[in-house]
Design an enzyme around this catalytic site. Structure first.
Site, short mmCIF file in Angstrom:
data_model
loop_
_atom_site.label_atom_id
_atom_site.label_comp_id
_atom_site.label_asym_id
_atom_site.label_seq_id
_atom_site.Cartn_x
_atom_site.Cartn_y
_atom_site.Cartn_z
CB CYS A 63 5.44 -26.65 24.57
SG CYS A 63 6.32 -25.13 24.92
CB CYS A 105 7.64 -35.53 21.97
SG CYS A 105 7.17 -33.83 22.33
CB CYS A 109 6.15 -31.13 21.35
SG CYS A 109 6.31 -32.73 22.14
#
Length: 135
Positions: A11, A89, A85
């Site tokens: 996250c 990511c 995120c």
């Protein structure tokens, strides 16, 4: 996947959702799964409301520290679970990805975080059942 699957929870701040998910998976899976967590912009500390909510169910995450998402950690994980995120990511071909839409506990009190904690538990239990089926 190897004999011992690895799961990376990601996250933004690695202070709430991903820390609770990692705590649940460590608690439920024991040493059968390698558990990792990281954030695209890690906070300085784990969210106190997340710590308290997890403590209420007997899981201690006070020893955890938000970590920066590293390429090598993502690349070596079997499953990558993202929780808001965004584009930070990394995507690796052949990896299993899950994107869990969860409320962000940042700035919320423990009453609100309990619901997030409980939703995460259900998702972690389903993931674990899929990773390590009960014979």
């Amino acid at each position: 996947m190897s004999d011992k699957p690895s799961v990376l929870f990601v996250c933004v701040h690695n202070a709430g959702r991903s820390q609770m998910a990692a705590g649940w998976l460590r608690h439920l899976a024991g040493d059968t799964v390698e558990v990792r967590s990281a954030g695209s912009a890690p906070a300085d500390t784990v969210n106190p409301a997340a710590v308290q909510a997890m403590r209420e169910v007997g899981i201690d995450i006070t020893d955890q520290t938000p970590k920066l998402l590293e390429y090598a950690s993502a690349e070596s994980s079997d499953v990558i679970v993202t929780m808001g995120c965004g584009d930070a990511c990394p995507v690796f071909p052949g990896k299993r990805y899950e994107d869990w839409k969860l409320d962000d506990p940042a700035g919320k009190g423990v009453d609100a975080v309990r619901g997030i904690r409980d939703e995460i538990r259900g998702r972690v239990q389903a993931l674990l059942t899929d990773l390590i089926p009960v014979p």
